[in-house]
Design a protein around this motif. Structure first.
Motif, PDB file in Angstrom:
ATOM      1  N   UNK A 240       0.852  -1.178   0.000  1.00  0.00           N
ATOM      2  CA  UNK A 240       0.000   0.000   0.000  1.00  0.00           C
ATOM      3  C   UNK A 240       0.889   1.230   0.000  1.00  0.00           C
ATOM      4  N   UNK A 241       0.278   2.341  -0.332  1.00  0.00           N
ATOM      5  CA  UNK A 241       1.047   3.578  -0.452  1.00  0.00           C
ATOM      6  C   UNK A 241       1.645   4.029   0.878  1.00  0.00           C
ATOM      7  N   UNK A 242       1.052   3.612   2.001  1.00  0.00           N
ATOM      8  CA  UNK A 242       1.598   4.041   3.282  1.00  0.00           C
ATOM      9  C   UNK A 242       2.846   3.243   3.660  1.00  0.00           C
ATOM     10  N   UNK A 453      -7.954   2.322   0.347  1.00  0.00           N
ATOM     11  CA  UNK A 453      -8.479   3.465   1.098  1.00  0.00           C
ATOM     12  C   UNK A 453      -7.388   4.305   1.743  1.00  0.00           C
ATOM     13  N   UNK A 454      -6.248   3.698   2.026  1.00  0.00           N
ATOM     14  CA  UNK A 454      -5.176   4.496   2.621  1.00  0.00           C
ATOM     15  C   UNK A 454      -4.450   5.347   1.595  1.00  0.00           C
ATOM     16  N   UNK A 570      -6.608   8.335   9.813  1.00  0.00           N
ATOM     17  CA  UNK A 570      -5.646   8.521   8.748  1.00  0.00           C
ATOM     18  C   UNK A 570      -5.746   9.843   8.012  1.00  0.00           C
ATOM     19  N   UNK A 571      -6.218  10.871   8.664  1.00  0.00           N
ATOM     20  CA  UNK A 571      -6.244  12.167   7.979  1.00  0.00           C
ATOM     21  C   UNK A 571      -6.323  13.285   9.010  1.00  0.00           C
ATOM     22  N   UNK A 656       1.393   9.366   2.733  1.00  0.00           N
ATOM     23  CA  UNK A 656      -0.066   9.249   2.746  1.00  0.00           C
ATOM     24  C   UNK A 656      -0.692  10.356   3.578  1.00  0.00           C
ATOM     25  N   UNK A 657      -0.057  10.678   4.715  1.00  0.00           N
ATOM     26  CA  UNK A 657      -0.559  11.756   5.565  1.00  0.00           C
ATOM     27  C   UNK A 657      -0.265  13.106   4.951  1.00  0.00           C
ATOM     28  N   UNK A 658       0.932  13.229   4.435  1.00  0.00           N
ATOM     29  CA  UNK A 658       1.339  14.509   3.858  1.00  0.00           C
ATOM     30  C   UNK A 658       0.473  14.866   2.648  1.00  0.00           C
ATOM     31  N   UNK A 659       0.273  13.908   1.750  1.00  0.00           N
ATOM     32  CA  UNK A 659      -0.470  14.216   0.535  1.00  0.00           C
ATOM     33  C   UNK A 659      -1.943  14.481   0.829  1.00  0.00           C
TER      34      UNK A 659
END
Length: 994
Positions: A240-242, A453-454, A570-571, A656-659
């Protein structure tokens, strides 16, 4: 007296005028459900080519729809399709009722008092069931996999001979794309059991029988299992992207290595026939669809392992590909998304004809198009049982671009897909319907782009505006209740979609992360629902300005841990979500009541009752700015717990958090994880009241030494409000010390410990507190706090109700202000510039009575300014910046695979949303009152206007003999100045029309 005489003198003229307007072809005759100009009928025994009258009804809903397309329907010329009692089966010729833009302004409704059922099941003829010993033919050749004893007990049904679809078993599970499930057998209304091991009443297989030879992080490997070649395969979760800058697609994940399991303690003998024998050097990834040793007369051809492979909030499926009896191993096709952790394994082997050995079990042989149903009936006899097979994977209704369509009073049951799908619809309503035995979700409003979703690229679309699911019963679902998208996260345009007054239970039977209500996007609402008896979380929030209010949630999360009834995560910029006036009770250990995971911030949790929560009620995993006030906790393990990041950064690949943060707060063209300057400015103004410090927040880079100590850093849990917790028990247990240094004065104060419910004086049946409560003697609370609570908190209306919604008055300013974390005046008191919202923020058409002053713009009758979070001092009718904008919500919400479930604000008017759609009586005193529809150009008045006007007139008449001043009319005597203005304004308009 002048004002009173003028109003009273106008009443008779008003009534006479209204009567003349009613006789004319006006709005009162345009009510879509009662006074449609075009009415047609459908009957199960109708004829093709009929006229569509009650005596000559159409044969199908689609035929009625086609007829209405020949008419010119619009908002002032609506139609109703009355459906007469009966069962309407989905057929190959009519698999779904498609409604588009050209089908707007139509109500599809069961005739009053009649039961209408749309079913995707096919009733099987009892006479066509045959004892297995009585049939011959190649299609029955798989019977050799049954024991001799069972061949005398089992009945078969040749589905292929009748052209009945047998579907297929597809890869479903946690964070995999949802696909239609296999058909299911229903006997006398009860779901039967797909042939399995172990049997339903027995425990699942655990590591005592089946294991991949490892526990978490590769530690404590079982040497016997390892020597036999057991392993967990590959973990798609690591791609996953994270976790990586090079994520895999779903297609790439599916061909990754599946697990190899080692069996013991008797299971090694049981598995011999579960799949063909393993061959030497057999590939562990990208296996062919059919094994080279496939022989359906000896071995199972489509068995699966299903259940928990790793975390027990994330179920999955892996196909049994081959078996090595000598090495005691099971080789699987398709990986488990999470990999395998032996100590958490809870698996069942399903779809195995050789395991059909218990009454109520069935199996469908699809191999080489045999298409035969094998069934072991209760008591060994078919008899006169009603036996049906869910065979359709199409929705019953599919709406695309439709406006003001209503679906009312219809039962929908038996589908391997969704119940109703709506995309890009405006002001459509699903009301008084029942959904059951549907494999996916009951109602799907909008969609997502089908990414993990992440992934910060995950977005929703097609949710439309002002759509509602109300007064519906949803139960026995393979997945969830209502998927509710709508709104835009970058612009904060609201969706204003609502799920209300529904009862939802027995969901998530086939898949986890499938809640009763998914809230995704911006500005959507779940309110007045009764949600109970579910194995996992039930409300998931992925987005902004969601409102979760006045719901009763109990006995959920019964088969999981590390979850909560309400979850989001997650956001950092899913802000403005409110959880207010709910009753949440009976949550087991290992779970929370509200879970704010992985940086989820700014949650407003106010005036709820949390009861019998075995663990911690409210858990924040490293978010900032939560506003938690005036909640009651009864029999709680711990009230609230805050976690903060230590020396380790949040997640391996925090892009993931930054974007996600950049999508709102990095200036650009709105693409590539940026937002426009205009949208950014609106974000700051929109949330100025709730989060006045927002513009100073920043995403700290790894080189920033103060990344976890600077209060302005997103990674620091600062700006918290925690006040006035009422705790029933022996101690106020909480975990706040670790973050206390980051808070302003007034944090974590004014709590009250009460020994028992009797001393508190709380009636759980009504939610009211007695006047002699010990709170009356507390300086922080007192009689006024109790009076306010009793005025605005009620359990009435939670769940399905008929008739009018409970009357809940508008909440005045709270006399107990809370210290604002910024140290400035209460942010909720400042003005927020208005912004024109997106389309659809209008009165909801078919709607009749909704709370006159709701917390959520699309909402109906609730106190206008109920949950202004941190304030605790709420302006009676202000714009709440944190109001509702819908969260992005998918099957898998937060990180660590946690559900995304939060909620939306409870205040009716928000920045960017001027008039409450259902509350035209509440403009500010300086404005002219707005009448929905006012007097139409042709001289007509809406029924809702008439009701309001007459109520105002009657109130004023009761005040005869009292000299009235403007101040007296402002709520003191049961009538507001706006009511009087409304009455006069309509009378004047009517006079000018006459």
């Amino acid at each position: 007296m002048k004002l009173q005489k003028r109003i009273v003198g106008a009443v008779s003229a008003l009534v006479l005028g209204l009567s003349s307007l009613y006789v004319s072809a006006g709005t009162l005759a345009d009510q879509p459900d009662k006074n449609s100009q075009s009415i047609v009928y459908v009957a199960a025994d109708g004829r093709k080519g009929a006229e569509g009258t009650k005596d000559d009804p159409f044969a199908s809903i689609t035929e009625a729809r086609n007829y209405l397309r020949t008419l010119r329907l619009d908002a002032s010329n609506r139609a109703t399709v009355y459906i007469q009692e009966g069962n309407y089966a989905v057929t190959k010729e009519e698999p779904v009722i498609q409604l588009g833009e050209q089908d707007s302004y139509v109500t599809y409704e069961a005739c009053p008092g009649e039961k209408v059922t749309l079913t995707g099941t096919i009733t099987l003829s009892n006479s066509n069931f045959k004892k297995l010993s009585q049939v011959t033919g190649e299609q029955f050749s798989s019977q050799s996999r049954l024991t001799e004893e069972m061949r005398d007990q089992v009945y078969v049904y040749d589905l292929g001979a009748e052209g009945i679809s047998t579907g297929e078993i597809l890869k479903n599970g946690f964070n995999w794309p949802k696909q239609a499930f296999q058909p299911e057998l229903i006997v006398d209304g009860t779901l039967q059991t797909l042939a399995q091991y172990p049997n339903k009443e027995e425990p699942v297989m655990t590591m005592s029988q089946i294991l991949a030879g490892k526990t978490k992080n590769g530690l404590n490997e079982d040497q016997d299992a390892k020597a036999a070649g057991a392993n967990e395969g590959e973990r798609p979760r690591n791609y996953w992207f994270d976790k990586t800058d090079h994520p895999k697609t779903y297609e790439e994940m599916l061909i990754m290595k599946g697990p190899v399991f080692y069996t013991r303690n008797g299971l090694e003998q049981q598995i011999a026939d579960w799949a063909p024998p393993t061959v030497e050097n057999e590939p562990q990834d990208n296996q062919p669809e059919v094994h080279e040793n496939a022989d359906h007369t000896r071995y199972e051809t489509d068995g699966w392992l299903s259940g928990y492979f790793e975390n027990n909030y994330a179920n999955d499926m892996s196909r049994i590909y081959s078996v090595d009896v000598n090495k005691q191993t099971i080789h699987c096709k398709y990986p488990s998304m999470q990999g395998v952790q032996d100590k958490r394994i809870q698996l069942t082997a399903i779809n195995l004809l050789c395991e059909l050995d218990q009454e109520g079990e069935y199996y469908i042989d699809r191999y080489q198009n045999h298409d035969v149903l094998y069934y072991y009936p209760q008591n060994g006899e078919i008899g006169d049982k009603t036996i049906a097979l869910t065979s359709s994977n199409a929705p019953f209704f599919q709406l695309e671009g439709a406006r003001e369509v209503q679906i009312k009073g219809i039962t929908m049951t038996g589908s391997t897909g969704y119940g109703v799908i709506m995309e890009d619809c405006e002001s459509c309503i699903i009301e008084d319907c029942e959904f059951s035995n549907i494999s996916l979700d009951a109602v799907k409003i909008g969609k997502n782009n089908n990414t993990i979703t992440t992934d910060p690229a995950y977005i929703t679309s097609g949710g439309g505006h002002n759509n509602k699911v109300r007064n519906c019963l949803i139960h026995d679902m393979g997945c969830g209740g209502v998927y509710l998208a709508g709104g835009d996260e970058q612009s904060l345009e609201r969706g204003n979609n609502i799920v209300e007054h529904c009862e939802i239970y027995h969901i998530s039977r086939l898949q986890t992360y499938t809640p009763a209500v998914y809230l995704e996007g911006v500005g959507n609402t779940a309110r007045f629902n009764y949600i109970h008896d579910a194995p996992h979380m039930v409300i998931q929030i992925m987005g902004n300005d969601m409102l979760v209010t006045r719901n009763h949630i109990e006995n959920v999360c019964t088969n999981t841990n590390d979850q909560a009834p309400i979850y989001s995560g997650r956001c950092f910029n899913w802000l403005g979500n409110q959880i207010t006036y709910n009753l949440i009770e009976n949550i087991p250990a290992g779970c929370f009541a509200v879970y704010m995971d992985d940086g989820m911030s700014g949650m407003i949790i106010r005036k709820n009752i949390f009861k019998d929560i075995a663990g911690t009620a409210l858990f924040s995993n490293n978010g900032y700015g939560h506003q938690i006030t005036d909640n009651i906790f009864i029999n709680i393990g711990k009230t609230v717990s805050y976690k903060q990041y230590g020396g380790i950064r949040p997640i391996p690949n925090e892009k993931i958090l930054k974007y996600r943060y950049y999508r709102a707060f990095r200036e650009g063209d709105g693409e590539n994880f940026s937002n426009t300057a205009e949208n950014m400015q609106y974000w700051y103004s929109h949330y100025k009241k709730l989060y006045p410090y927002l513009e100073q927040k920043y995403f700290p880079e790894e080189t920033d030494e103060a990344w976890n100590t600077d209060e302005k850093s997103l990674f620091v849990p600062s700006d918290q409000i925690l006040n006035r917790m009422v705790v029933v028990g022996t101690t106020i247990s909480k975990d706040t010390e670790g973050i206390a240094n980051y808070q302003k004065d007034g944090f974590d104060t004014e709590h009250c410990l009460v020994s028992d419910i009797e001393s508190l004086g709380l009636d759980l049946k009504t939610g009211k507190i007695k006047e002699n409560s010990v709170l009356a003697e507390e300086s922080t609370y007192g009689a006024q706090w109790i009076a306010d609570w009793n005025t605005y908190y009620t359990t009435e209306g939670m769940g399905m109700i008929k008739g009018e919604e409970p009357e809940i008055p508008e909440e005045p300013e709270n006399p107990f202000p809370t210290e604002n974390p910024s140290g400035t005046d209460n942010p909720d008191k400042t003005d927020v510039p208005d912004k024109t919202e997106g389309p659809g923020i209008t009165d909801n058409p078919g709607e009749t009575k909704e709370p006159s002053n709701t917390d959520n713009p699309g909402e109906t009758k609730e106190p206008s300014n109920t949950d202004n979070p941190g304030e605790t001092k709420e302006p009676s009718n202000t714009n709440n910046p944190g109001e509702t904008k819908e969260p992005n919500n998918t099957d898998n919400p937060g990180e660590n695979e946690k559900p995304d479930d939060t909620d939306s604000p409870d205040n009716s008017e928000q920045p960017g949303h001027t008039d409450h759609p259902d509350n035209s009586e509440s403009p500010s005193d300086s404005e002219s009152p707005v009448i929905p529809g006012d007097v139409n150009q042709d001289g007509n008045v809406d029924l809702a206007d008439v009701q309001k006007i007459l109520r105002a007139a009657l109130k004023i008449i009761t005040l005869e003999g009292k000299e009235l001043e403007a101040a007296d009319l402002d709520g003191k005597e049961g009538i507001t100045l706006m009511d009087a203005q409304l009455l006069l304004r309509v009378v004047l308009k009517m006079e000018s029309i006459s």
